[in-house]
Design a protein around this motif. Structure first.
Motif, PDB file in Angstrom:
ATOM      1  N   ILE A 124       0.830  -1.217   0.000  1.00  0.00           N
ATOM      2  CA  ILE A 124       0.000   0.000   0.000  1.00  0.00           C
ATOM      3  C   ILE A 124       0.861   1.263   0.000  1.00  0.00           C
ATOM      4  CG2 ILE A 124      -1.675   1.330   1.326  1.00  0.00           C
ATOM      5  CD1 ILE A 124      -2.977  -1.302   2.140  1.00  0.00           C
ATOM      6  N   PRO A 125       1.865   1.404   0.905  1.00  0.00           N
ATOM      7  CA  PRO A 125       2.706   2.609   0.824  1.00  0.00           C
ATOM      8  C   PRO A 125       3.452   2.723  -0.498  1.00  0.00           C
ATOM      9  CG  PRO A 125       3.375   1.192   2.664  1.00  0.00           C
ATOM     10  CD  PRO A 125       2.169   0.581   2.088  1.00  0.00           C
ATOM     11  N   ASN A 126       3.918   1.604  -1.034  1.00  0.00           N
ATOM     12  CA  ASN A 126       4.608   1.648  -2.327  1.00  0.00           C
ATOM     13  C   ASN A 126       3.664   2.120  -3.431  1.00  0.00           C
ATOM     14  OD1 ASN A 126       7.120   0.862  -1.436  1.00  0.00           O
ATOM     15  ND2 ASN A 126       6.796  -1.307  -1.865  1.00  0.00           N
ATOM     16  N   PHE A 127       2.437   1.606  -3.412  1.00  0.00           N
ATOM     17  CA  PHE A 127       1.488   2.002  -4.448  1.00  0.00           C
ATOM     18  C   PHE A 127       1.142   3.487  -4.343  1.00  0.00           C
ATOM     19  CE2 PHE A 127      -2.884   2.701  -5.888  1.00  0.00           C
ATOM     20  CZ  PHE A 127      -2.768   2.302  -7.213  1.00  0.00           C
ATOM     21  N   LEU A 128       0.941   3.981  -3.116  1.00  0.00           N
ATOM     22  CA  LEU A 128       0.633   5.399  -2.938  1.00  0.00           C
ATOM     23  C   LEU A 128       1.789   6.274  -3.412  1.00  0.00           C
ATOM     24  CD1 LEU A 128      -1.118   5.320   0.561  1.00  0.00           C
ATOM     25  CD2 LEU A 128      -2.198   5.518  -1.700  1.00  0.00           C
ATOM     26  N   ALA A 140       8.663   2.393 -14.947  1.00  0.00           N
ATOM     27  CA  ALA A 140       9.269   2.883 -13.703  1.00  0.00           C
ATOM     28  C   ALA A 140       8.495   2.384 -12.489  1.00  0.00           C
ATOM     29  CB  ALA A 140       9.315   4.412 -13.714  1.00  0.00           C
ATOM     30  N   GLY A 141       7.163   2.341 -12.596  1.00  0.00           N
ATOM     31  CA  GLY A 141       6.351   1.842 -11.496  1.00  0.00           C
ATOM     32  C   GLY A 141       6.562   0.365 -11.234  1.00  0.00           C
ATOM     33  N   LEU A 142       6.855  -0.396 -12.278  1.00  0.00           N
ATOM     34  CA  LEU A 142       7.118  -1.825 -12.124  1.00  0.00           C
ATOM     35  C   LEU A 142       8.494  -2.092 -11.516  1.00  0.00           C
ATOM     36  CD1 LEU A 142       5.725  -3.161 -15.530  1.00  0.00           C
ATOM     37  CD2 LEU A 142       4.775  -3.650 -13.275  1.00  0.00           C
ATOM     38  N   ILE A 143       9.423  -1.180 -11.752  1.00  0.00           N
ATOM     39  CA  ILE A 143      10.824  -1.433 -11.405  1.00  0.00           C
ATOM     40  C   ILE A 143      11.229  -0.794 -10.082  1.00  0.00           C
ATOM     41  CG2 ILE A 143      13.190  -0.972 -12.139  1.00  0.00           C
ATOM     42  CD1 ILE A 143      12.114  -1.152 -15.055  1.00  0.00           C
ATOM     43  N   PHE A 210       1.633 -10.118  -8.073  1.00  0.00           N
ATOM     44  CA  PHE A 210       0.712  -9.199  -7.407  1.00  0.00           C
ATOM     45  C   PHE A 210       1.008  -7.738  -7.737  1.00  0.00           C
ATOM     46  CE2 PHE A 210      -0.952  -6.871  -3.666  1.00  0.00           C
ATOM     47  CZ  PHE A 210      -2.284  -7.237  -3.798  1.00  0.00           C
ATOM     48  N   TRP A 211       2.299  -7.343  -7.684  1.00  0.00           N
ATOM     49  CA  TRP A 211       2.619  -5.944  -7.927  1.00  0.00           C
ATOM     50  C   TRP A 211       2.257  -5.500  -9.343  1.00  0.00           C
ATOM     51  CZ3 TRP A 211       3.142  -1.716  -5.357  1.00  0.00           C
ATOM     52  CH2 TRP A 211       3.722  -0.596  -5.954  1.00  0.00           C
ATOM     53  N   PRO A 212       2.613  -6.224 -10.393  1.00  0.00           N
ATOM     54  CA  PRO A 212       2.161  -5.815 -11.743  1.00  0.00           C
ATOM     55  C   PRO A 212       0.645  -5.770 -11.868  1.00  0.00           C
ATOM     56  CG  PRO A 212       3.941  -7.398 -11.919  1.00  0.00           C
ATOM     57  CD  PRO A 212       3.541  -7.366 -10.477  1.00  0.00           C
ATOM     58  N   GLU A 219      -2.780  -3.015 -21.058  1.00  0.00           N
ATOM     59  CA  GLU A 219      -2.479  -4.384 -21.483  1.00  0.00           C
ATOM     60  C   GLU A 219      -1.054  -4.520 -22.006  1.00  0.00           C
ATOM     61  OE1 GLU A 219      -3.794  -8.350 -21.788  1.00  0.00           O
ATOM     62  OE2 GLU A 219      -4.805  -6.605 -20.956  1.00  0.00           O
ATOM     63  N   ASN A 220      -0.520  -3.459 -22.586  1.00  0.00           N
ATOM     64  CA  ASN A 220       0.829  -3.511 -23.153  1.00  0.00           C
ATOM     65  C   ASN A 220       1.924  -3.535 -22.098  1.00  0.00           C
ATOM     66  OD1 ASN A 220      -0.058  -3.506 -25.855  1.00  0.00           O
ATOM     67  ND2 ASN A 220      -0.201  -1.263 -25.868  1.00  0.00           N
ATOM     68  N   LEU A 221       1.558  -3.280 -20.842  1.00  0.00           N
ATOM     69  CA  LEU A 221       2.535  -3.295 -19.763  1.00  0.00           C
ATOM     70  C   LEU A 221       2.395  -4.517 -18.865  1.00  0.00           C
ATOM     71  CD1 LEU A 221       2.521   0.474 -18.715  1.00  0.00           C
ATOM     72  CD2 LEU A 221       4.376  -0.746 -19.846  1.00  0.00           C
ATOM     73  N   ARG A 222       1.437  -5.367 -19.153  1.00  0.00           N
ATOM     74  CA  ARG A 222       1.229  -6.553 -18.321  1.00  0.00           C
ATOM     75  C   ARG A 222       2.384  -7.541 -18.506  1.00  0.00           C
ATOM     76  NH1 ARG A 222      -3.900  -7.234 -15.905  1.00  0.00           N
ATOM     77  NH2 ARG A 222      -4.520  -5.132 -15.325  1.00  0.00           N
ATOM     78  N   THR A 223       2.699  -8.256 -17.429  1.00  0.00           N
ATOM     79  CA  THR A 223       3.788  -9.231 -17.473  1.00  0.00           C
ATOM     80  C   THR A 223       3.256 -10.607 -17.814  1.00  0.00           C
ATOM     81  OG1 THR A 223       3.581  -9.601 -15.100  1.00  0.00           O
ATOM     82  CG2 THR A 223       5.152  -7.927 -15.815  1.00  0.00           C
ATOM     83  N   VAL A 224       4.173 -11.525 -18.021  1.00  0.00           N
ATOM     84  CA  VAL A 224       3.786 -12.844 -18.520  1.00  0.00           C
ATOM     85  C   VAL A 224       2.972 -13.629 -17.489  1.00  0.00           C
ATOM     86  CG1 VAL A 224       5.856 -14.065 -17.738  1.00  0.00           C
ATOM     87  CG2 VAL A 224       4.704 -14.801 -19.833  1.00  0.00           C
TER      88      VAL A 224
END
Length: 274
Positions: A124-128, A140-143, A210-212, A219-224
């Motif tokens: 939650i803090p990371n997402f905020l 950048a949000g994924l990494i 979970f994080w992705p 859809e173009n940023l979704r992981t496998v």
């Protein structure tokens, strides 16, 4: 006595072979199910070898979902995470292993303490934070939340501490600074531990689900890993296609793990010994 040793040896071989089969069976079942039709998956009693091999399942998954894009996203984010972690972890591990400064022990204990915090608490803090930075639906949000790792600092610190002090002193006499000592002494002599951490961290980042899921809507940023969810619908789960996707997902990790297995064994066996 020789007969007893012979019996113990073959008992060990039999036990290890059975254990290996138990560990490999889920993967064997996955490959078997990926080659079955939808109806064959639900046949009872279940069969390990399909009556008819449906190779078209692998063609169908590539048509049903942009797996190539998903694979690129997973491989790209995992690779950048590894690069970012090494740039931050190696200097930190070297500082804790070789430098003596005020508060170093407390700082190291603080780093270790973060390993006891469950990942679910930090989501939650990371997402905020990511949302306030405007990094939702971006690489950048994924990494960014995984750019440093406390376990990596601990693992490489233990590896650096095994390097003989005399070699470091000789390097200092030759005029080497801390950067050159890290690059030309610590990293080469701790190669097994570094490679082991790279592989373990890459597998963890590649398998992140979970994080992705919470930080991407595009859809173009979704992981496998999220690609599997396209085959799980309210109308039912196409398990033959899910298993085919799982086989495709695992293939890069299996090749990487098998090719680097000796480094993992050596790194895990030696890390932590001083």
């Amino acid at each position: 006595m020789r007969l007893q040793q012979f019996a113990f040896r073959w008992f060990g071989y039999a036990f290890l072979s059975l254990s290996s089969f138990v560990m490999l069976f889920p993967f064997i079942w996955m490959l078997s199910s990926s080659l079955k039709s939808f109806e064959q998956v639900y046949v009872f009693p279940p069969t390990l070898i399909p009556e008819v091999f449906h190779l078209e399942n692998y063609v169908e998954i590539w048509k049903s979902a942009p797996l190539l894009r998903y694979l690129f996203n997973s491989l790209f984010t995992a690779s950048v995470i590894i690069i970012m972690q090494l740039l931050l972890i190696i200097p930190a591990a070297y500082a804790f292993a070789r430098l003596r400064f005020k508060g170093s022990g407390f700082l190291f204990l603080s780093v270790l303490a973060t390993m006891m915090i469950p990942n679910q608490i930090t989501f939650i803090p990371n997402f905020l934070t990511i949302k306030q930075l405007g990094w939702v639906d971006t690489y950048a949000g994924l990494i960014a939340p995984f750019s440093v790792n406390a376990f990596g600092i601990f693992m490489l610190r233990q590896a650096f501490m095994q390097v003989p002090k005399e070699l470091e002193e000789a390097a200092i006499l030759d005029g080497c600074g801390h950067t050159r000592i890290m690059r030309h002494l610590m990293i080469p002599l701790s190669g097994a531990a570094v490679v082991t951490y790279i592989l373990l961290s890459f597998i963890k980042s590649y398998n992140e689900l979970f994080w992705p899921l919470i930080v991407t809507n595009n859809e173009n940023l979704r992981t496998v890993q999220l690609g599997l969810t396209r085959f799980i619908t309210e109308g039912g789960t196409q398990w033959n296609l899910v298993m085919a996707v799982a086989a495709v997902i695992i293939a890069p990790l299996a090749v990487l793990f098998i090719s680097m297995q000796k480094f993992i064994v050596k790194g895990v066996a030696t890390t932590g010994l001083k």
